[in-house]
Design a protein around this motif. Structure first.
Motif, PDB file in Angstrom:
ATOM      1  N   SER B 107      -0.991  -5.548  -3.114  1.00  0.00           N
ATOM      2  CA  SER B 107       0.310  -4.890  -2.941  1.00  0.00           C
ATOM      3  C   SER B 107       0.575  -4.628  -1.463  1.00  0.00           C
ATOM      4  O   SER B 107       1.675  -4.889  -0.965  1.00  0.00           O
ATOM      5  CB  SER B 107       0.349  -3.562  -3.687  1.00  0.00           C
ATOM      6  N   LEU B 110       1.437  -7.767   0.360  1.00  0.00           N
ATOM      7  CA  LEU B 110       2.794  -8.212   0.033  1.00  0.00           C
ATOM      8  C   LEU B 110       3.820  -7.379   0.788  1.00  0.00           C
ATOM      9  O   LEU B 110       4.769  -7.910   1.357  1.00  0.00           O
ATOM     10  CB  LEU B 110       3.038  -8.076  -1.480  1.00  0.00           C
ATOM     11  N   VAL B 111       3.622  -6.064   0.807  1.00  0.00           N
ATOM     12  CA  VAL B 111       4.609  -5.200   1.445  1.00  0.00           C
ATOM     13  C   VAL B 111       4.588  -5.387   2.956  1.00  0.00           C
ATOM     14  O   VAL B 111       5.639  -5.524   3.591  1.00  0.00           O
ATOM     15  CB  VAL B 111       4.350  -3.718   1.083  1.00  0.00           C
ATOM     16  N   PRO B 115       7.431 -11.718   2.873  1.00  0.00           N
ATOM     17  CA  PRO B 115       8.857 -11.811   3.236  1.00  0.00           C
ATOM     18  C   PRO B 115       9.694 -10.928   2.324  1.00  0.00           C
ATOM     19  O   PRO B 115      10.516 -11.410   1.560  1.00  0.00           O
ATOM     20  CB  PRO B 115       9.152 -13.303   3.002  1.00  0.00           C
ATOM     21  N   ALA B 120       9.900   0.200   3.882  1.00  0.00           N
ATOM     22  CA  ALA B 120       9.698   1.658   3.855  1.00  0.00           C
ATOM     23  C   ALA B 120       9.862   2.189   2.435  1.00  0.00           C
ATOM     24  O   ALA B 120       9.068   3.017   1.973  1.00  0.00           O
ATOM     25  CB  ALA B 120      10.675   2.341   4.801  1.00  0.00           C
ATOM     26  N   LEU B 122       9.467   0.460  -0.341  1.00  0.00           N
ATOM     27  CA  LEU B 122       8.347  -0.019  -1.157  1.00  0.00           C
ATOM     28  C   LEU B 122       7.106   0.839  -0.942  1.00  0.00           C
ATOM     29  O   LEU B 122       6.403   1.182  -1.895  1.00  0.00           O
ATOM     30  CB  LEU B 122       8.034  -1.474  -0.802  1.00  0.00           C
ATOM     31  N   ARG B 123       6.852   1.193   0.324  1.00  0.00           N
ATOM     32  CA  ARG B 123       5.681   2.031   0.605  1.00  0.00           C
ATOM     33  C   ARG B 123       5.775   3.335  -0.167  1.00  0.00           C
ATOM     34  O   ARG B 123       4.798   3.810  -0.732  1.00  0.00           O
ATOM     35  CB  ARG B 123       5.601   2.324   2.101  1.00  0.00           C
ATOM     36  N   PHE B 189      -3.504   5.626  -3.675  1.00  0.00           N
ATOM     37  CA  PHE B 189      -4.293   6.157  -2.562  1.00  0.00           C
ATOM     38  C   PHE B 189      -4.893   5.007  -1.749  1.00  0.00           C
ATOM     39  O   PHE B 189      -4.814   4.988  -0.512  1.00  0.00           O
ATOM     40  CB  PHE B 189      -5.386   7.079  -3.100  1.00  0.00           C
ATOM     41  N   LEU B 192      -2.194   3.396   0.260  1.00  0.00           N
ATOM     42  CA  LEU B 192      -1.837   4.192   1.439  1.00  0.00           C
ATOM     43  C   LEU B 192      -2.751   3.835   2.608  1.00  0.00           C
ATOM     44  O   LEU B 192      -2.309   3.568   3.725  1.00  0.00           O
ATOM     45  CB  LEU B 192      -1.984   5.669   1.076  1.00  0.00           C
ATOM     46  N   VAL B 193      -4.049   3.807   2.328  1.00  0.00           N
ATOM     47  CA  VAL B 193      -5.033   3.539   3.370  1.00  0.00           C
ATOM     48  C   VAL B 193      -4.927   2.100   3.855  1.00  0.00           C
ATOM     49  O   VAL B 193      -4.908   1.827   5.062  1.00  0.00           O
ATOM     50  CB  VAL B 193      -6.451   3.829   2.840  1.00  0.00           C
ATOM     51  N   GLN B 200      -1.900  -1.789  11.455  1.00  0.00           N
ATOM     52  CA  GLN B 200      -2.514  -1.643  12.772  1.00  0.00           C
ATOM     53  C   GLN B 200      -3.121  -2.940  13.294  1.00  0.00           C
ATOM     54  O   GLN B 200      -3.567  -2.992  14.426  1.00  0.00           O
ATOM     55  CB  GLN B 200      -3.589  -0.555  12.722  1.00  0.00           C
ATOM     56  N   GLY B 230     -14.034  -3.572   6.298  1.00  0.00           N
ATOM     57  CA  GLY B 230     -14.732  -2.294   6.429  1.00  0.00           C
ATOM     58  C   GLY B 230     -14.078  -1.201   5.603  1.00  0.00           C
ATOM     59  O   GLY B 230     -14.726  -0.468   4.851  1.00  0.00           O
ATOM     60  N   ILE B 231     -12.753  -1.107   5.720  1.00  0.00           N
ATOM     61  CA  ILE B 231     -11.986  -0.122   4.957  1.00  0.00           C
ATOM     62  C   ILE B 231     -12.150  -0.362   3.462  1.00  0.00           C
ATOM     63  O   ILE B 231     -12.310   0.572   2.678  1.00  0.00           O
ATOM     64  CB  ILE B 231     -10.489  -0.191   5.333  1.00  0.00           C
ATOM     65  N   VAL B 234     -15.383   1.096   2.266  1.00  0.00           N
ATOM     66  CA  VAL B 234     -15.325   2.554   2.120  1.00  0.00           C
ATOM     67  C   VAL B 234     -14.550   2.929   0.860  1.00  0.00           C
ATOM     68  O   VAL B 234     -14.970   3.794   0.076  1.00  0.00           O
ATOM     69  CB  VAL B 234     -14.680   3.200   3.362  1.00  0.00           C
ATOM     70  N   LEU B 235     -13.396   2.251   0.655  1.00  0.00           N
ATOM     71  CA  LEU B 235     -12.584   2.560  -0.526  1.00  0.00           C
ATOM     72  C   LEU B 235     -13.352   2.278  -1.812  1.00  0.00           C
ATOM     73  O   LEU B 235     -13.274   3.058  -2.776  1.00  0.00           O
ATOM     74  CB  LEU B 235     -11.293   1.737  -0.515  1.00  0.00           C
TER      75      LEU B 235
END
Lengths: 272, 313
Positions: B107, B110-111, B115, B120, B122-123, B189, B192-193, B200, B230-231, B234-235
């Motif tokens: 997701s 895609l967001v 394309p 904003a 969708l988030r 959640f 979001l992360v 970034q 890495g993220i 953790v998730l």
């Protein structure tokens, strides 16, 4: 050709988003409906703001909101103060046995609350601290401290030691170095810790459910569960209105949460 | 640099003349700062944890002097629903790890990279479930699952399907129904992360990949996934741990008969809750707590070992 594909991807993404958003949007609609309409149709459109009044006053959600604000703000502040002090001590002072201190402080990462709750509750009860909000606030501050502590440590580690030493040479006390130089530099981590401390306690069910048994002290998740518990007098629309009220701080904090979620879960171990 | 120089100057001027009196060694200052949190942690976590372990080895009533006495464990292993609780926790954790980060990653990609217009919005849509706490999400879904008035059966009835299913009353369905609530709440959640992480990433990486002729799927596998690996790890860890102990969902769906029907939604925390907190059976609850702790220790230790293997290779 390419644009047809884009349209398909867009539609798919919105359908996926709807799977997650629809139940919340439905609750928002149902919170303005009536119970009889709810039983008849899957799309119960109405404009009964009285549900919110009924939730706020009759179901005491107003009291629960006040209780939750008190507990969550206090916990966020106390947890962040404790974590900031400890993180600086471990990361930037000549503390002895720092590994032992760090081990004790991050024990919550490997021992979930359920592994020690029985004895903690015993201790709290024998000290007569059931229904004592300060006890709940202190316990919550410690239970949630490990991740903010790691995040703050990561920030303090990035503060160059020469900067602190220069201040010492110029005559700043240890407290001055900590308070006037290190703390301002760690401000992003401190704000993240405050926000997530608030959100975690605002949403926490377990600790309040165990420690606060007096309904006048209930926090908002507890209060909403107690509405559900009376299944026979169930006022669905009022429960939905209460649920919508509970989302207000989360909506207000949404932008900050989105920006800070990464560092809040990884404790700063991974940048980004 | 300018900021640090200014701070430097402030520290200098405000302590002029007091430097002698206030100078304590750095090690003592550190100790003063670390002690409040440490003492509280010892009171709130360490002592209760050690007491729990001690009591669990002190016999069926928690008062045996001949240490260690495994009586409490004998009772714990006879607790109705114990094996189901262990199995449910593991099933829950594995499904949580497999589904939530994966769906969230697709997701988020895609967001953020697709394309797709209205990023904003969708988030926010993907974040919606997380506006509710896990417990309140449970309360909402307990209404959805209601056999006679619930939305789920209403919708099934509207399209002509059987509309009298007891989602939470049928032991073969209750666990799945509860896990769905958890996934619905926790995937956002992870989203979001991950969406923050993807945003970034240096855009030039994507541009370079695109110039080399890589399509969206190729970019997803060879740019996005390596960057957020890495993220993701953790998730996965967070999902495993929260999945093993998803007490609020079960409490909200089944209270006051926590773990009902017939232990179908039982997990170790619900057993600890019903034995130790509702039932006042401290020694058995202590033994159950130690079983949970041991399970955590074994699983986390195993993960750490595997990771060390991987990073060394």
């Amino acid at each position: 050709m390419r644009s047809a594909k884009s349209v398909l991807i867009s539609v798919g993404t919105y359908v996926l988003a709807a799977v997650f958003a629809a139940p919340v949007l439905w609750v928002a609609i149902a919170s303005l409906s009536t119970n009889s309409l709810l039983a008849r149709t899957p799309i119960p459109i109405g404009l009964n703001f009285v549900n919110y009044v009924s939730a706020w006053i009759d179901a005491q959600i107003g009291v629960f909101v006040f209780n939750s604000l008190l507990v969550s703000i206090s916990t966020a502040v106390i947890m962040t103060v404790l974590a900031t002090m400890a993180a600086y001590a471990v990361a930037k002072t000549r503390l002895r046995f720092r590994r032992i201190f760090l081990g004790i402080l991050s024990i919550g990462l490997v021992a979930p609350i359920f592994t020690y709750i029985v004895w903690l509750l015993n201790a709290i009860a024998t000290q007569g601290l059931l229904n004592n909000r300060l006890a709940l606030i202190l316990v919550s501050s410690i239970v949630f401290i490990a991740v903010p502590l790691l995040l703050l440590m990561a920030f303090f580690r990035d503060v160059p030691g020469e900067l602190l030493d220069a201040a010492r040479v110029d005559g700043a006390s240890e407290w001055g170095v900590f308070w006037r130089i290190a703390v301002p530099l760690a401000r992003p981590a401190i704000v993240t810790s405050l926000i997530f401390g608030f959100v975690w306690t605002w949403n926490d069910l377990f600790l309040p459910a165990v420690f606060l048994q007096n309904p006048t002290l209930y926090t908002i998740p507890q209060g909403i569960i107690s509405l559900r518990a009376n299944a026979y007098t169930a006022d669905y629309v009022r429960t939905f209105a209460a649920a919508m009220i509970s989302t207000v701080p989360m909506i207000l904090l949404y932008r900050e949460l989105a920006r800070r979620a990464g560092s809040a879960i990884t404790g700063g171990a991974l940048k980004g | 640099m300018e900021g640090s120089a200014r701070l430097h100057w402030r520290a200098d001027s405000s302590h002029e003349g007091r430097r002698r009196r206030l100078s304590i060694p750095s090690s003592v200052f550190g100790l003063l700062l670390v002690l409040p949190a440490t003492v509280l942690t010892i009171i709130v976590i360490v002592v209760p944890l050690l007491s729990t372990v001690f009591v669990s080895f002190s016999g069926p009533r928690g008062d045996q002097i001949t240490f260690p006495d495994l009586g409490a464990f004998v009772f714990a292993f006879q607790t109705p629903g114990l094996w189901q609780a262990v199995a449910n926790g593991l099933v829950w954790a594995v499904i949580a790890v497999a589904v939530a980060p994966t769906v969230a990653l697709v997701s988020a990609a895609l967001v953020e990279d697709g394309p797709v217009p209205g990023k904003a919005l969708l988030r926010f849509l993907f974040f919606c479930p997380y506006l509710l706490s896990l417990a309140v999400a449970g309360v909402i879904f307990s209404k959805f699952y209601d056999p006679s008035y619930g939305l789920v059966n209403q919708l099934l009835g509207a399209v002509g399907l059987p509309s009298n299913t007891q989602w939470l009353g049928d032991p073969s369905l209750a666990l799945g129904a509860a896990i769905v609530v958890f996934l619905w709440h926790e995937t956002p959640f992870c989203f979001l992360v991950l969406s923050a992480a993807i945003r970034q990433v240096d855009r030039e990486l994507y541009e370079a990949a695109r110039l080399d002729g890589a399509g969206g799927v190729r970019i997803f596998f060879s740019v996005t996934i390596p960057v957020v690996r890495g993220i993701l790890g953790v998730l996965a860890g967070v999902m495993f741990i929260t999945g093993m102990i998803a007490f609020p969902v079960i409490f909200a769906l089944t209270a006051p008969a926590v773990g009902a029907p017939s232990h179908a939604t039982e997990i170790l925390p619900t057993l600890i809750f019903s034995q130790g907190i509702q039932g006042g059976n401290t020694p058995t609850a202590a033994a159950l707590s130690v079983i949970l702790l041991a399970l955590f220790g074994v699983l986390l230790g195993g993960v750490a070992l595997v990771r060390r293997r991987f990073t060394r290779a």
